[in-house]
Design a protein around this motif. Structure first.
Motif, mmCIF file in Angstrom:
data_model
loop_
_atom_site.group_PDB
_atom_site.id
_atom_site.type_symbol
_atom_site.label_atom_id
_atom_site.label_comp_id
_atom_site.label_asym_id
_atom_site.label_seq_id
_atom_site.Cartn_x
_atom_site.Cartn_y
_atom_site.Cartn_z
ATOM 1 N N ASP A 10 24.791 10.655 66.427
ATOM 2 C CA ASP A 10 23.707 10.500 67.389
ATOM 3 C C ASP A 10 23.607 11.622 68.408
ATOM 4 N N ARG A 11 24.516 12.600 68.375
ATOM 5 C CA ARG A 11 24.532 13.586 69.462
ATOM 6 C C ARG A 11 24.666 15.029 68.988
ATOM 7 N N LEU A 12 24.380 15.269 67.733
ATOM 8 C CA LEU A 12 24.402 16.626 67.198
ATOM 9 C C LEU A 12 22.971 17.081 66.938
ATOM 10 N N LEU A 13 22.679 18.356 67.261
ATOM 11 C CA LEU A 13 21.332 18.901 67.182
ATOM 12 C C LEU A 13 21.317 20.153 66.316
ATOM 13 N N TYR A 14 20.197 20.362 65.636
ATOM 14 C CA TYR A 14 20.010 21.604 64.890
ATOM 15 C C TYR A 14 19.452 22.690 65.795
ATOM 16 N N GLY A 15 20.020 23.881 65.706
ATOM 17 C CA GLY A 15 19.490 25.046 66.404
ATOM 18 C C GLY A 15 19.745 26.289 65.575
ATOM 19 N N SER A 16 18.728 27.113 65.398
ATOM 20 C CA SER A 16 18.873 28.307 64.560
ATOM 21 C C SER A 16 19.412 29.499 65.329
ATOM 22 N N THR A 32 5.190 22.864 52.399
ATOM 23 C CA THR A 32 6.177 22.337 51.471
ATOM 24 C C THR A 32 7.124 21.342 52.124
ATOM 25 N N GLY A 33 7.483 21.563 53.386
ATOM 26 C CA GLY A 33 8.503 20.731 54.001
ATOM 27 C C GLY A 33 9.880 21.212 53.614
ATOM 28 N N PHE A 34 10.877 20.401 53.890
ATOM 29 C CA PHE A 34 12.257 20.813 53.602
ATOM 30 C C PHE A 34 12.677 20.145 52.306
ATOM 31 N N PRO A 35 12.682 20.863 51.201
ATOM 32 C CA PRO A 35 12.737 20.234 49.891
ATOM 33 C C PRO A 35 13.991 19.452 49.602
ATOM 34 N N SER A 36 15.128 19.848 50.140
ATOM 35 C CA SER A 36 16.352 19.143 49.787
ATOM 36 C C SER A 36 16.459 17.781 50.435
ATOM 37 N N LEU A 37 15.550 17.487 51.369
ATOM 38 C CA LEU A 37 15.595 16.186 52.034
ATOM 39 C C LEU A 37 14.419 15.301 51.630
ATOM 40 N N GLY A 38 13.787 15.620 50.536
ATOM 41 C CA GLY A 38 12.703 14.784 50.055
ATOM 42 C C GLY A 38 11.601 15.616 49.444
ATOM 43 N N GLY A 39 10.623 14.965 48.842
ATOM 44 C CA GLY A 39 9.477 15.657 48.309
ATOM 45 C C GLY A 39 8.530 16.062 49.415
ATOM 46 N N GLU A 40 7.391 16.622 49.008
ATOM 47 C CA GLU A 40 6.454 17.137 49.998
ATOM 48 C C GLU A 40 5.987 16.057 50.956
ATOM 49 N N ASP A 41 5.842 14.837 50.476
ATOM 50 C CA ASP A 41 5.336 13.758 51.326
ATOM 51 C C ASP A 41 6.431 13.043 52.098
ATOM 52 N N THR A 42 7.689 13.232 51.699
ATOM 53 C CA THR A 42 8.785 12.494 52.341
ATOM 54 C C THR A 42 9.824 13.415 52.966
ATOM 55 N N ALA A 43 9.566 14.701 53.021
ATOM 56 C CA ALA A 43 10.535 15.637 53.585
ATOM 57 C C ALA A 43 10.797 15.322 55.048
ATOM 58 N N ILE A 44 12.022 15.510 55.468
ATOM 59 C CA ILE A 44 12.389 15.304 56.861
ATOM 60 C C ILE A 44 11.929 16.507 57.673
ATOM 61 N N PRO A 45 11.125 16.293 58.711
ATOM 62 C CA PRO A 45 10.704 17.417 59.557
ATOM 63 C C PRO A 45 11.878 17.915 60.391
ATOM 64 N N ILE A 46 11.804 19.155 60.791
ATOM 65 C CA ILE A 46 12.897 19.778 61.547
ATOM 66 C C ILE A 46 12.378 20.248 62.896
ATOM 67 N N ILE A 47 13.132 19.952 63.941
ATOM 68 C CA ILE A 47 12.904 20.514 65.262
ATOM 69 C C ILE A 47 14.070 21.452 65.562
ATOM 70 N N ASP A 48 13.763 22.698 65.740
ATOM 71 C CA ASP A 48 14.764 23.733 66.030
ATOM 72 C C ASP A 48 14.955 23.788 67.539
ATOM 73 N N SER A 106 24.930 25.076 66.111
ATOM 74 C CA SER A 106 24.223 26.349 66.019
ATOM 75 C C SER A 106 25.266 27.456 66.055
ATOM 76 N N GLU A 107 24.863 28.661 65.630
ATOM 77 C CA GLU A 107 25.818 29.754 65.467
ATOM 78 C C GLU A 107 27.019 29.294 64.642
ATOM 79 N N VAL A 108 26.731 28.696 63.529
ATOM 80 C CA VAL A 108 27.789 28.192 62.643
ATOM 81 C C VAL A 108 28.481 29.334 61.911
ATOM 82 N N LEU A 109 27.741 30.361 61.524
ATOM 83 C CA LEU A 109 28.295 31.437 60.700
ATOM 84 C C LEU A 109 29.367 32.221 61.449
#
Length: 321
Positions: free
Chosen positions: A262-268, A19-35, A231-234
């Motif tokens: 340019d210098r913020l990263l996603y981490g779960s 499916t991809g990440f739905p809020s950032l586009g459709g199935e073909d245009t979704a933004i991929p995520i690197i955790d 990360s650890e936002v909660l």
């Protein structure tokens, strides 16, 4: 672009891996995520694990790539970087061996201790594996970077890390660690540094300490080689965990204003994230925040900045690069 939170949470639970990440586009245009922040360990190994404790009813179970993939892939996560969870030297190899068997892992951040006599030899050993992307050092495993900086060998070893093109993760942040990172980047300006879990830092209340903390944060914001994991936002407040973005927005705005797009990263921080709320809740909050800015900003946060910080290489056609 932003998706209604109720729709997002419903879709996140039942989405398929394609499916991809739905809020950032459709199935073909979704933004991929690197955790950029997960942990792997297996308490069932004969030697056990140094962490988590057997008393931890949530975390004390195998945390391996196949389990992570089942959770993350349906949410559009295409790759992950494993961050050390053990001070045992040979666990660097164990993680590399496990990671090598699953292409969802694009890198590992190991545990070697700068300043120790065998650091250069062990660094050379592990850096030969292209998955090895750096080491973590900070307020964990009874270490103190501020004190270690007075050791010339410690600084020399950080220079070796920089010369190898590898990254230093710094955890767990407090004002003293931020001050130490300023000194590290003064002495080893070529070293890329990633500050883990900065949203969890509680700013000091005393006026003088608060002023010094804010000055260090602003100084780090001027240094392009310093990255920050959102990360650890909660947070827990009176025994409950707020789930609305409005509660976290001021802190996210502060960090975005200092470090920029340019210098913020996603981490779960998986599986640590299991101690808070289900995986998709934390991801949904940062998705709401970054996707509301622009697709360009969201792409940087969710994957492009991780390439600049870690220089990882794609292992699967579904991964960006």
């Amino acid at each position: 672009m932003p998706m209604n939170r109720r729709n997002f949470l419903t879709l996140a639970v039942g989405a398929s891996a394609a499916t991809g990440f739905p809020s950032l586009g459709g199935e073909d245009t979704a933004i991929p995520i690197i955790d950029t922040h997960i942990h792997l360990f297996d308490p069932n190994r004969p030697q056990g694990v140094p962490w988590p404790s057997k008393k931890d009813g949530i975390l004390y179970q195998p945390a391996l790539p196949d389990r992570y993939r089942q959770i993350a892939a349906p949410l559009g996560i295409r790759g992950a970087i494993v961050v050390e969870a053990s001070p045992w030297l040979e666990d660097n190899q164990w993680v590399l061996d496990v990671a090598g068997k699953d292409t969802i892992i694009v890198g590992t951040v190991g545990n070697l201790e700068p300043g120790q006599p065998d650091f250069p030899r062990q660094l050379e050993r592990f850096r030969r594996n292209p998955l090895f992307r750096g080491i973590r050092n900070g307020n964990l495993w009874d270490r103190d970077p501020a004190r270690q900086l007075s050791n010339p060998r410690f600084v020399a070893d950080l220079r070796l890390l920089a010369q190898a093109g590898l990254t230093l993760d710094a955890a767990n942040p407090n004002p003293a660690l931020l001050a130490a990172i300023v000194r590290v980047t003064d002495q080893v300006p070529a070293l890329r540094v990633v500050i883990d879990h900065l949203p969890q830092l509680n700013p000091p209340e005393a006026a003088a300490a608060r002023k010094a903390y804010e000055a260090d944060l602003q100084e780090l914001g001027k240094r392009p080689q310093v990255y920050v994991k959102i990360s650890e936002v909660l947070r827990r407040v009176n025994g409950t965990i707020p789930q609305t973005l409005s509660f976290y927005r001021a802190r996210l705005d502060e960090l975005f204003g200092i470090f920029g797009e340019d210098r913020l990263l996603y981490g779960s921080d998986w599986p640590n994230s299991d101690q808070w709320l289900p995986f998709h809740v934390g991801l949904g909050l940062v998705n709401d925040y970054f996707s509301a800015k622009s697709r360009t900003v969201a792409e940087k946060y969710f994957w492009k900045n991780s390439v600049a910080a870690y220089h990882w290489q794609k292992r699967d056609p579904s991964q960006p690069g």
